[in-house]
Design an enzyme around this catalytic site. Structure first.
Site, PDB file in Angstrom:
ATOM      1  N   HIS A  29     -21.989  76.489  -2.422  1.00 49.69           N
ATOM      2  CA  HIS A  29     -23.315  77.110  -2.384  1.00 49.69           C
ATOM      3  C   HIS A  29     -23.213  78.508  -1.812  1.00 49.69           C
ATOM      4  CE1 HIS A  29     -27.597  77.594  -2.228  1.00 49.69           C
ATOM      5  NE2 HIS A  29     -27.533  77.901  -0.941  1.00 49.69           N
ATOM      6  N   SER A  30     -23.861  79.461  -2.477  1.00 44.70           N
ATOM      7  CA  SER A  30     -23.918  80.856  -2.046  1.00 44.70           C
ATOM      8  C   SER A  30     -22.497  81.420  -1.920  1.00 44.70           C
ATOM      9  CB  SER A  30     -24.698  80.953  -0.728  1.00 44.70           C
ATOM     10  OG  SER A  30     -25.045  82.284  -0.444  1.00 44.70           O
ATOM     11  N   MET A  31     -22.095  81.899  -0.757  1.00 43.27           N
ATOM     12  CA  MET A  31     -20.719  82.369  -0.598  1.00 43.27           C
ATOM     13  C   MET A  31     -19.732  81.304  -1.032  1.00 43.27           C
ATOM     14  SD  MET A  31     -18.566  83.364   2.857  1.00 43.27           S
ATOM     15  CE  MET A  31     -18.129  81.650   3.188  1.00 43.27           C
TER      16      MET A  31
END
Length: 250
Positions: A96-98
């Protein structure tokens, strides 16, 4: 969220539940400032289906005295080495995300080394080939905390405790630097299926940026859009876990 017990704990890889023998392996990579314990509910829900391996980056929680790594390629190189003992079965990656950028770089390294990636789930992150000029990691502490609060990725009570903030801020800043300075190096795409999950109100991912992930695999591609912002998955956990579960069973 934390677990009372951890099975097969290592510095990088946390296994909160021992899945069925021979079960598919799911590797979960947290967002900037996140930790392995974020995925404890995922491990609990998928315990009958998969062996869930949650990743703990250095510089936080029980690894807070270790130097942070502020580069996606460096994190990917280190993590691939840590995942070698688990390479006897194909790995499914969820980030998720990074963590999505990192999962992509890990998948590239695994495939280029002859390994098999069963599936890549990229959540809350634009495609590697899309670039934004982001410099939140260069802000002062108040500016960095303001952005974390804006995205609703960290408990407000935690960010209101000055002592805790001083302890976690170096890891958050290093992660932001890693995410914002990451630049994709063009090369052969993945061959595994890629599923992209995103919130329809996420300020960090447009529809076009999400769809651009399709350029990064020769395998099947799917885009799943949920109502919500950058942390849409907090309110759609059951649906997200169901998507992963179906892929693992398939």
């Amino acid at each position: 969220m934390t677990a009372d017990t951890t099975v097969g704990t290592g510095a990088w890889v946390r296994r909160f539940h021992s899945g069925p023998q021979g079960a598919p392996r799911l590797v979960c990579l947290p967002h900037a400032g996140g930790s392995a314990s974020y995925f404890f509910p995922v491990s609990r829900q998928l315990a009958s289906t998969a062996e869930v391996l949650a990743i703990q980056y250095p510089g936080r929680q029980d690894r807070r005295h270790e130097p942070c790594i502020d580069s996606i390629p460096a994190l990917a190189d280190a993590l691939v080495d840590e995942l070698r003992p688990y390479g006897d079965r194909p790995l499914t990656l969820f980030g998720h995300s990074m963590g999505a950028s990192l999962a992509f770089e890990v998948a590239l390294r695994l495939e280029r080394a002859g390994g098999t990636v069963r599936h890549l789930f990229a959540s809350g992150r634009r495609a590697p080939s899309t670039v934004r000029d982001e410099r939140v990691h260069l802000r002062d502490d108040d500016g960095l905390i303001a952005d974390v609060k804006r995205l609703s990725g960290t408990d407000e009570q935690v960010l209101g405790d000055e002592e805790i903030v001083r302890m976690i801020l170096p890891a958050i800043r290093a992660d932001y630097r890693a995410a914002e300075t990451y630049r994709y190096t063009p090369g052969p795409p993945l061959s595994c299926p890629v599923t992209v999950l995103t919130g329809d109100a996420d300020p960090h991912v447009t529809d076009a940026e999400a769809r651009a992930w399709q350029q990064h695999t020769t395998g099947p591609f799917e885009l799943r859009v949920f109502a919500g912002g950058h942390f849409y998955l907090n309110s759609h956990a059951a649906e997200v876990i169901s998507v992963i579960d179906k892929a693992l069973r398939g």
